[in-house]
Design an enzyme around this catalytic site. Structure first.
Site, short mmCIF file in Angstrom:
data_model
loop_
_atom_site.label_atom_id
_atom_site.label_comp_id
_atom_site.label_asym_id
_atom_site.label_seq_id
_atom_site.Cartn_x
_atom_site.Cartn_y
_atom_site.Cartn_z
N HIS A 33 21.36 22.41 24.85
CA HIS A 33 21.36 23.87 24.85
C HIS A 33 22.23 24.44 25.96
O HIS A 33 21.82 24.49 27.12
CB HIS A 33 19.93 24.39 24.99
CG HIS A 33 19.11 24.22 23.75
ND1 HIS A 33 18.98 25.23 22.83
CD2 HIS A 33 18.42 23.17 23.26
CE1 HIS A 33 18.23 24.81 21.83
NE2 HIS A 33 17.88 23.56 22.07
N CYS A 52 22.71 21.48 18.69
CA CYS A 52 21.49 20.73 18.33
C CYS A 52 21.41 20.47 16.83
O CYS A 52 22.14 19.63 16.33
CB CYS A 52 20.25 21.44 18.88
SG CYS A 52 20.18 21.38 20.67
N GLU A 61 22.91 27.52 26.46
CA GLU A 61 22.34 28.78 26.97
C GLU A 61 21.26 28.52 28.02
O GLU A 61 20.94 29.40 28.82
CB GLU A 61 21.77 29.61 25.82
CG GLU A 61 20.35 29.30 25.39
CD GLU A 61 20.18 27.95 24.69
OE1 GLU A 61 19.04 27.53 24.50
OE2 GLU A 61 21.21 27.33 24.32
#
Length: 428
Positions: free
Chosen positions: A400, A316, A402
């Site tokens: 993202h 990001c 994760e």
């Protein structure tokens, strides 16, 4: 004496849509309905009503004013309004440092059902400016719940509003783009004053990462809890030392790296590149974070000094900083990407991943130098969602991996980072 009206309703003829029944009764059934006039009850004291009156306003820079009900903290706050399309995971969203300076509007109409627990927080505090929702759940139902959302906001001095038309605001944001807004529970402030506040504040060009970053380096040890681990065939193998720059890093990014066997040192956003290189890390992670990447030239310089010396992975904000450090440019998107359901195509494999995203800026791939390739594309708008520069051991993604909250489709990115560090070690 209270006046009453009596109404007799005789059901003589059965409905043509009802199932015929044997006629055992010769008399029609009679219902009596007693209605009381509201004038007969003393309701002059509005405080006795079982619902909360509107006590807050959201004033947008386009001049629209939205009456609402408040929860959490009171006062007046200014921020950029963005909408998030995630159906679950509001707790991870409100503790994501990337929302600093913003009001998050949830498109899911009911928020607060599961309350809040202290295991799912993504950072040490809530950095967002406020939360805008349609319905605030009046009860919580989850075995992990430790506190209600309203009490959680009150304890952390975060503003929230509910009973507002979030669908209408979302349509406005999609049409006009992200808007600056003011949340206020102060009746002494006029609509005109709040409107002037919204029009005199801007999020563009503001350094937001220095306010969310850690102040001193520390070691990170926690892995993904075994109860939630989903990669049963994960290879823990050799432990690589990774220095993670905290531009607003989420805890689950660190947990995923640790779960892949990495030894992690987290450093502040202002940590000099020379000090990082003295640690002789196997790799460097540039994390997610809030705001405008062009507003933090010191971070761009740090990234530039590290590129090519060790393998790097950007997520990001880190992805955007890598783009700038390589000589590219970034631009502000109309309303950004915020949610856990964004389709991304991996151009190397052709696979489509459903990804979790949270950003308002993107890298312009046309501005990048020769040798830098686009690896992923957002299928909603064809914006750049991933970069790679194999010759300099650089990889980055604009979402993202994760996925907290969100799907696990992109977890392989951590494995690719590990693989890149292994290749460099072997060829050293």
């Amino acid at each position: 004496m209270a006046s009453t009206a009596v109404m007799n309703l005789a059901l003589i003829k059965p409905s043509p849509f009802s199932v015929p029944k044997p006629q055992n009764h010769s008399k029609p059934r009679v219902f009596t309905l007693r209605c009381s006039s509201a004038a007969d009850n003393d309701v002059s004291d509005l405080s006795k009503r079982p619902w909360k009156p509107s006590d807050a306003r959201l004033v947008l820079e386009d001049g629209s004013i939205w009456r609402a009900k408040s929860f959490g903290a009171s006062g007046t706050q200014v921020g950029e309004v963005v909408f998030n399309t995630s159906l679950t995971g509001y707790q991870e969203i409100i503790t994501d440092p990337s929302y600093a300076g913003q009001f998050v509007l949830m498109t899911n109409p009911q928020i607060g059902n599961t309350g809040v627990n202290f295991d799912d927080e993504e950072s040490r505090q809530c950095f967002l400016g406020g939360l805008v929702i349609r319905n605030l759940s009046i009860s919580t139902s989850n075995y992990r719940c430790a506190i209600s959302l309203g009490d959680y906001f009150a304890e952390r001095n975060i503003m929230g509003i509910y009973d507002v038309d979030t669908r209408a605001i979302t349509r406005r944001l999609r049409q006009d783009g992200s808007l600056i807004g003011v949340l206020s529970t102060e009746e002494t402030k006029t609509d005109e004053e709040l409107l002037e506040m919204s029009r005199s504040w801007d999020i563009v060009g503001v350094d937001l990462i220095s306010g969310v970053s850690c102040k001193t380096p520390y070691e990170w040890l926690d892995k993904t809890n075994s109860e939630w681990e989903f990669m049963s065939n994960r290879n823990d193998g050799e432990a690589f030392h990774v220095v993670a720059y905290d531009f607003g890093i989420k805890s689950n990014i660190l947990r995923r790296l640790a779960s892949y066997g990495c030894k992690i040192t987290v450093v502040p956003s202002t940590w000099p590149a020379s000090e990082t290189l003295k640690m002789k890390p196997d790799g460097v992670l540039f994390s997610n974070g809030p705001g405008d990447p062009s507003a933090v030239p010191y971070a761009v310089e740090t990234v530039k000094e590290i590129l090519g010396k060790v393998p790097v992975f950007g997520i990001c904000m880190g992805h955007q900083l890598i783009g700038l450090a390589l000589g590219g440019t970034t631009f502000k998107m109309k309303f950004g990407h915020h949610g856990g359901n964004h389709p991304v195509r991996n151009l190397r494999t052709g696979d489509v991943e459903i990804s979790a995203q949270n950003h308002n800026y993107a890298v312009d791939p046309k501005s990048l130098p020769y040798g830098v390739g686009v690896t992923h594309v957002n299928l909603n708008d064809n914006s750049c969602a991933g970069l790679a520069y194999p010759a300099r051991n650089i990889m980055s993604i604009q979402y993202h991996p994760e996925a907290s909250p969100g799907p696990h489709d992109s977890d392989y990115a951590f494995r690719e980072f590990i693989g890149m560090m292994k290749r460099v070690e072997v060829n050293a």
